[in-house]
Design a protein around this motif. Structure first.
Motif, PDB file in Angstrom:
ATOM      1  N   MET A 178      10.972   8.394   3.583  1.00 29.13           N
ATOM      2  CA  MET A 178      10.110   7.798   3.753  1.00 29.13           C
ATOM      3  C   MET A 178      10.541   7.899   2.368  1.00 29.13           C
ATOM      4  N   PRO A 179       9.663   5.923   2.471  1.00 23.98           N
ATOM      5  CA  PRO A 179       9.863   5.668   0.796  1.00 23.98           C
ATOM      6  C   PRO A 179       7.957   6.177  -0.145  1.00 23.98           C
ATOM      7  N   GLY A 180       7.984   6.217  -1.211  1.00 21.97           N
ATOM      8  CA  GLY A 180       6.322   6.426  -1.632  1.00 21.97           C
ATOM      9  C   GLY A 180       5.716   5.057  -1.283  1.00 21.97           C
ATOM     10  N   ASP A 181       4.187   5.704  -0.893  1.00 19.70           N
ATOM     11  CA  ASP A 181       3.202   4.121  -0.655  1.00 19.70           C
ATOM     12  C   ASP A 181       3.425   3.157  -0.830  1.00 19.70           C
ATOM     13  N   ASP A 182       3.547   2.802  -2.617  1.00 19.52           N
ATOM     14  CA  ASP A 182       3.046   1.895  -3.190  1.00 19.52           C
ATOM     15  C   ASP A 182       5.160   0.511  -2.855  1.00 19.52           C
TER      16      ASP A 182
ATOM     17  N   ARG B 116      11.839  -9.361  -4.401  1.00 13.49           N
ATOM     18  CA  ARG B 116      10.141 -10.257  -4.087  1.00 13.49           C
ATOM     19  C   ARG B 116       9.121  -8.508  -4.047  1.00 13.49           C
ATOM     20  N   ALA B 117       9.849  -7.368  -3.295  1.00 13.44           N
ATOM     21  CA  ALA B 117       9.289  -6.368  -3.083  1.00 13.44           C
ATOM     22  C   ALA B 117       9.511  -5.866  -4.818  1.00 13.44           C
ATOM     23  N   ASN B 118      10.070  -5.944  -5.733  1.00  9.15           N
ATOM     24  CA  ASN B 118      10.183  -5.543  -7.310  1.00  9.15           C
ATOM     25  C   ASN B 118      10.243  -4.060  -6.575  1.00  9.15           C
ATOM     26  N   ILE B 119      11.887  -4.006  -5.989  1.00 14.38           N
ATOM     27  CA  ILE B 119      11.937  -2.480  -6.136  1.00 14.38           C
ATOM     28  C   ILE B 119      13.673  -2.211  -6.211  1.00 14.38           C
ATOM     29  N   ALA B 120      14.124  -0.656  -6.011  1.00 16.87           N
ATOM     30  CA  ALA B 120      15.752  -0.995  -6.290  1.00 16.87           C
ATOM     31  C   ALA B 120      16.299  -1.236  -5.650  1.00 16.87           C
ATOM     32  N   TYR B 121      16.971  -2.237  -5.435  1.00 22.56           N
ATOM     33  CA  TYR B 121      17.908  -2.541  -4.040  1.00 22.56           C
ATOM     34  C   TYR B 121      18.159  -1.033  -3.961  1.00 22.56           C
TER      35      TYR B 121
ATOM     36  N   ALA C 174       6.264   1.158  -0.171  1.00 23.72           N
ATOM     37  CA  ALA C 174       5.644   0.896   1.872  1.00 23.72           C
ATOM     38  C   ALA C 174       5.464  -0.355   2.375  1.00 23.72           C
ATOM     39  N   LEU C 175       3.882  -0.852   1.079  1.00 20.82           N
ATOM     40  CA  LEU C 175       2.899  -1.600   0.586  1.00 20.82           C
ATOM     41  C   LEU C 175       3.509  -3.241   0.117  1.00 20.82           C
ATOM     42  N   LYS C 176       4.482  -2.725  -1.020  1.00 16.09           N
ATOM     43  CA  LYS C 176       4.722  -3.972  -1.205  1.00 16.09           C
ATOM     44  C   LYS C 176       6.313  -4.923  -0.440  1.00 16.09           C
ATOM     45  N   ILE C 177       6.535  -3.831   0.337  1.00 19.58           N
ATOM     46  CA  ILE C 177       7.784  -4.009   1.628  1.00 19.58           C
ATOM     47  C   ILE C 177       6.897  -5.023   2.573  1.00 19.58           C
ATOM     48  N   SER C 178       6.352  -4.895   3.382  1.00 21.31           N
ATOM     49  CA  SER C 178       5.075  -5.050   4.272  1.00 21.31           C
ATOM     50  C   SER C 178       4.314  -6.388   3.560  1.00 21.31           C
ATOM     51  N   LYS C 179       4.077  -6.427   2.542  1.00 20.55           N
ATOM     52  CA  LYS C 179       4.176  -7.284   1.936  1.00 20.55           C
ATOM     53  C   LYS C 179       4.243  -8.964   1.696  1.00 20.55           C
ATOM     54  N   VAL C 180       6.058  -8.534   1.500  1.00 18.54           N
ATOM     55  CA  VAL C 180       7.282  -9.557   1.361  1.00 18.54           C
ATOM     56  C   VAL C 180       7.458 -10.403   3.446  1.00 18.54           C
ATOM     57  N   LEU C 181       7.552  -8.858   3.861  1.00 21.33           N
ATOM     58  CA  LEU C 181       7.938  -9.063   4.973  1.00 21.33           C
ATOM     59  C   LEU C 181       6.541  -9.803   6.043  1.00 21.33           C
ATOM     60  N   ASN C 182       5.455  -9.534   5.433  1.00 15.68           N
ATOM     61  CA  ASN C 182       4.670 -10.398   6.073  1.00 15.68           C
ATOM     62  C   ASN C 182       3.948  -9.412   8.054  1.00 15.68           C
ATOM     63  N   VAL C 183       4.213  -8.339   7.595  1.00 15.71           N
ATOM     64  CA  VAL C 183       3.534  -7.369   8.549  1.00 15.71           C
ATOM     65  C   VAL C 183       2.877  -6.251   8.144  1.00 15.71           C
ATOM     66  N   PRO C 184       2.485  -5.746   9.128  1.00 15.49           N
ATOM     67  CA  PRO C 184       1.606  -4.385   8.765  1.00 15.49           C
ATOM     68  C   PRO C 184       1.940  -3.395   8.506  1.00 15.49           C
ATOM     69  N   ILE C 185       2.174  -2.603   7.655  1.00 17.94           N
ATOM     70  CA  ILE C 185       2.002  -1.310   7.699  1.00 17.94           C
ATOM     71  C   ILE C 185       2.638  -0.717   8.258  1.00 17.94           C
ATOM     72  N   GLU C 186       1.288  -0.369   9.310  1.00 16.36           N
ATOM     73  CA  GLU C 186       1.509   0.533  10.276  1.00 16.36           C
ATOM     74  C   GLU C 186       2.772   0.377  11.314  1.00 16.36           C
TER      75      GLU C 186
END
Length: 91
Positions: free
Chosen positions: A41-45, A24-29, A47-59
């Motif tokens: 620590m992941p790259g910004d992109d 769902r985040a379009n990242i490598a498993y 981290a943002l994709k994961i926060s959107k999939v999990l529907n939680v603030p990136i902070e």
């Protein structure tokens, strides 16, 4: 708690498999497993994709508010006060 440990905790809470999160985040498993293993620590992109999939603030995932605790009713509680912060849909 590091980024990937928080992601893992949230992923388990939402009952989403690592494979589903990666898809769902379009990242490598393997990136999820390596991130956990290395506590990196992941790259910004990513981290943002994961926060959107999990529907939680990136902070929340970045641990910028170390006193916050995710509650079962969909709120994030600041343990240093009695206030609840509703999770906002970030899509």
């Amino acid at each position: 708690m590091g980024f990937w440990a928080t992601v893992e905790k949230e992923r388990e809470y939402q009952e989403i498999s690592r494979k589903e999160l990666a898809f769902r985040a379009n990242i490598a498993y393997q990136g999820i497993s390596l991130g956990l293993e290395r506590d990196s620590m992941p790259g910004d992109d990513t981290a943002l994709k994961i926060s959107k999939v999990l529907n939680v603030p990136i902070e929340y995932l970045l641990g910028e508010r170390a006193t916050e605790v995710r509650c079962k009713d969909g709120t994030i509680k600041d343990s240093s006060s009695d206030s609840d912060i509703k999770i906002h849909n970030i899509e």
